[in-house]
Design an enzyme around this catalytic site. Sequence first.
Site, PDB file in Angstrom:
ATOM      1  CB  CYS A  98      -2.866   1.961  -3.862  1.00 55.18           C
ATOM      2  SG  CYS A  98      -1.661   1.512  -2.610  1.00 55.18           S
ATOM      3  N   GLY A 223     -10.858  10.457   5.558  1.00 55.22           N
ATOM      4  CA  GLY A 223      -9.988   9.419   6.105  1.00 55.22           C
ATOM      5  C   GLY A 223      -9.340   9.870   7.400  1.00 55.22           C
TER       6      GLY A 223
END
Length: 321
Positions: A98, A223
């Site tokens: 992240c 995604g």
Amino acid sequence: MRLILAPMEGIADHSLRDILTRLGGIDFCVAEFVRITNHLLTEKMLLRTVPELAHGGCTRNGVPVRVQLLGSDPVCLAENAAFVAALGAPGIDLNFGCPAPTVNRHGGGAVLLAFPEQIHTIVSATRRAVPLHIPVTAKMRLGISDTSLALDCARAIEAGGASEITVHARTKSDAYRPPARWEWLAQIRETVKLPVVANGEVWTPQDYEEIRRVSGCADVMIGRGVIIRPDLMRRIKTGEEAMEWLALLPWVIDFYEQLCARMEHRHAPGRLKQWLGMLRAAYPEAEILHRTLRSERDPVAVGEMLAAGLHETSGMIKNFY
Ligand SMILES: Cc1cc2nc3c(=O)[nH]c(=O)nc-3n(C[C@H](O)[C@H](O)[C@H](O)COP(=O)(O)O)c2cc1C
């Protein structure tokens, strides 16, 4: 060969996972990250992010949803992982990718890619804390600003006892700028023995073929491509033609109804507009609907406009033919 729905915080929530897995083709999902600080999570906190845990850890369609944890303290991560496992998670994924500044400031996510030893400690502590039949996996980027430690990080994840590793083929500095570095996936796959899941910039069935060819990886995580083309996974599996807007719209309405049932009504239109905004990339009709709804905040009016969209679109399609 497995197709995996990527974790996407703020986008692929429980309601969207329900829609996407019912559309088909997804073997399992990884839920958006749950941040671990120095507290033990409560069941309530966990169920907010992963309500599927109340249903055996699967979506309505029976697709498993793994829980992703993000943090930097091996002891806290391990204790929380044990708790998540006890609640019935079908798998636990650790986030080493992240790029968000708030997360990175606390030492979690992509910043750990500078410290393969710490990654190793986190993975092995988590693996020890979780019953062996529950997979512990990890998701990484290629590095922070360069790829010099990518192979070390992958080795650290393997040595820690993870059962597979997903690689988003970009560094933190690459952010989301295309192209993704698919050639690195092959290097990592050749370096470790555990299965490597390829991830990054798959938007079409052709991209899927290409990432598999370049990386040599059997499994692919997607995604954003599935958010803008919700039938992408099914098309990859079946070779079907792309879904028309008219066939997709009832799913969009279903999504909105779920939002209204689950969250405060005033928040539902915003989430709907977010998905519609993304669908514009594949469906010009979503652009029209998005423009019509843009300034409407009343949840009931938004629902009515969606239903009207269904009639108008069917009219448009009839006129077209
Ligand atoms: C809005 C957004 C939220 C994301 N949240 C997460 C997350 O919670 N955990 C994670 O590991 N990756 C997260 N990612 C990264 C995706 O899982 C994935 O690795 C990335 O989007 C590249 O794949 P794609 O090109 O198929 O979208 C996020 C990406 C986006 C765009």
